[in-house]
Design a protein around this motif. Structure first.
Motif, PDB file in Angstrom:
ATOM      1  N   ARG A 174       0.828  -1.207   0.000  1.00 16.01           N
ATOM      2  CA  ARG A 174       0.000   0.000   0.000  1.00 16.01           C
ATOM      3  C   ARG A 174       0.862   1.256   0.000  1.00 16.01           C
ATOM      4  N   LEU A 175       1.995   1.210   0.684  1.00 12.87           N
ATOM      5  CA  LEU A 175       2.873   2.378   0.736  1.00 12.87           C
ATOM      6  C   LEU A 175       3.380   2.750  -0.656  1.00 12.87           C
ATOM      7  N   LYS A 176       3.723   1.742  -1.481  1.00 12.78           N
ATOM      8  CA  LYS A 176       4.198   2.027  -2.834  1.00 12.78           C
ATOM      9  C   LYS A 176       3.105   2.673  -3.682  1.00 12.78           C
ATOM     10  N   VAL A 177       1.870   2.254  -3.479  1.00 16.58           N
ATOM     11  CA  VAL A 177       0.753   2.858  -4.205  1.00 16.58           C
ATOM     12  C   VAL A 177       0.639   4.336  -3.847  1.00 16.58           C
ATOM     13  N   THR A 193       7.578  -6.337   3.540  1.00 18.22           N
ATOM     14  CA  THR A 193       8.610  -5.301   3.421  1.00 18.22           C
ATOM     15  C   THR A 193       8.356  -4.158   4.402  1.00 18.22           C
ATOM     16  N   CYS A 194       7.109  -3.725   4.487  1.00 17.40           N
ATOM     17  CA  CYS A 194       6.781  -2.615   5.383  1.00 17.40           C
ATOM     18  C   CYS A 194       6.894  -3.024   6.846  1.00 17.40           C
ATOM     19  N   LEU A 211       9.193  -1.046   9.481  1.00 21.73           N
ATOM     20  CA  LEU A 211       8.703  -0.544  10.760  1.00 21.73           C
ATOM     21  C   LEU A 211       9.487  -1.146  11.925  1.00 21.73           C
ATOM     22  N   SER A 212       9.811  -2.422  11.824  1.00 17.82           N
ATOM     23  CA  SER A 212      10.572  -3.085  12.878  1.00 17.82           C
ATOM     24  C   SER A 212      11.962  -2.475  13.013  1.00 17.82           C
ATOM     25  N   LEU A 243       3.031   0.691  15.684  1.00 19.04           N
ATOM     26  CA  LEU A 243       2.065   1.478  14.921  1.00 19.04           C
ATOM     27  C   LEU A 243       1.027   0.598  14.229  1.00 19.04           C
ATOM     28  N   LEU A 244       1.350  -0.677  14.030  1.00 23.08           N
ATOM     29  CA  LEU A 244       0.396  -1.594  13.412  1.00 23.08           C
ATOM     30  C   LEU A 244      -0.581  -2.172  14.432  1.00 23.08           C
TER      31      LEU A 244
END
Length: 371
Positions: free
Chosen positions: A232-235, A264-265, A269-270, A277-278
């Motif tokens: 989703r981040l790439k979008v 990947t995200c 984040l890790s 945040l998730l």
């Protein structure tokens, strides 16, 4: 002779209710009797720093709610509100000569704990105490979701939204340390209002769920045969929607559910220490709701009700009716002051209970019959 200081009863009732709700929210989610150390790094808990035991110049340390009561009674404590993933330090190597009264087998240090200048009683980028006796400006303090520092509203580089209590905030420093968050901010965060602009924006302008989804989902709707994007981040990055990358960012409710959780995200984040945040249960709001629920359950075990168990049915009913009658009469008595905007003094309260006492004596004396 000084006149007795009085205040509006409406103000007293409202302030008392607010304080009770806040205490239930913040402290209700933490154990006030047992040290939290055996639980490990607690997801979120109320914490305190002891200026008496670990003053500035020493090592930062934090203690749990129970230890603040039992081990540091009478000490100079800083209330830190809540912190995430923290293990109680009370009695470890940082506390020279002090042993934890509640739990003795503790490691010398808790290596995974994170500390900041709050543990020495200073806050914000201005590094001032709170409350600050030298600061004459009325200003609210807001906690950053990431670094958990408390910052003055006027030092955020943004106008604070009117509905800030419903949102989470990430300070500019934390945003810049994690640049990918600016991409999310361009699509998910509230309206941009710089400090020099007039404060005429409201919560109604915060992007709604459908507006955000419209940015993310079109590529998935072009054809059912197309493969759904895995990130989703790439979008969002491909949409080229930009935002001024300065100042704090205020995020609307449920914004965390919009973050990408692909492999990947998650790794990104890790690596940044932001996996929390998730987790929507990581929020202070979730913690406070847990505290309120715990308080309601606790209130269900009223000591008065427990004492009634030892009485017979007739005695129980007499006491319950008497208690409810007094509570109703006191409420009615106070509401007359509130309705008329009058003030209530200690003399008024004493007069009320004297009347109750005389009434009780008349009832206890039994009926009087004329001969």
């Amino acid at each position: 002779m000084c006149e007795e200081q009085t205040v509006s009863l409406v103000d007293v009732l409202e302030e008392d209710e607010e304080l009770e709700e806040e205490a239930s929210a913040v402290l209700g989610g933490s154990d006030s009797d047992s040290c939290s150390y055996p639980q490990g790094y607690v997801k979120r808990q109320a914490l305190y720093a002891c200026n008496t035991c670990t003053p500035q110049g020493g090592e930062a340390a934090g203690v749990c709610l129970a230890c603040s009561y039992k081990c540091h009674e009478g000490h100079d404590l800083y209330e830190l509100y809540t912190k995430r993933n923290f293990r109680c330090d009370c009695g470890n190597r940082k506390f020279s000569g002090l042993q934890c009264k509640l739990y003795h087998e503790k490691d010398a240090v808790n290596s995974q704990n994170k500390y900041n200048h709050n543990f020495f009683g200073v806050y914000c980028t201005c590094r001032r105490p709170y409350p600050d006796p030298d600061d004459q400006v009325e200003d609210e303090m807001i906690q950053c979701v990431v670094c958990e520092d408390w910052l003055h509203g006027r030092h955020l580089g943004r106008v604070v939204p009117d509905c800030v209590e419903l949102q989470e905030m990430i300070c500019e420093s934390c945003m810049n340390k994690n640049p990918f968050l600016w991409t999310y901010a361009a699509h998910l965060a509230g309206p941009e209002v710089l400090v020099e602009e007039r404060r005429d924006e409201s919560c109604a302008n915060v992007p709604k769920k459908a507006e955000v989804d419209d940015v993310i989902e079109p590529s998935c709707k072009r054809s059912r045969e197309e493969v759904e994007p895995s990130c989703r981040l790439k979008v969002l990055q491909a949409s080229q929607q930009k935002r001024d990358q300065s100042g704090a960012v205020f995020w609307p409710s449920a914004w965390r559910s919009k973050l990408c959780s692909c492999i990947t995200c998650q790794a990104q984040l890790s690596a940044a220490g932001l996996s929390f945040l998730l987790d929507e249960l990581d929020t202070v709001l979730a913690y406070e709701n847990k505290g309120k629920s715990s308080e309601q359950v606790h209130q269900g075990h009223d000591p008065l009700m427990s004492a009634l168990d030892n009485l017979n049915r007739v005695q129980q009913l007499e006491i319950i009716h008497g208690y409810n009658d007094m509570k109703t009469e006191l409420k009615d008595f106070l509401q007359t002051f509130a309705a008329e905007g009058k003030v209530v003094t200690s003399e008024d309260i004493r007069h009320f209970f004297e009347q109750q006492s005389r009434k009780r004596r008349r009832v206890d004396a039994g009926p009087f019959y004329c001969s």
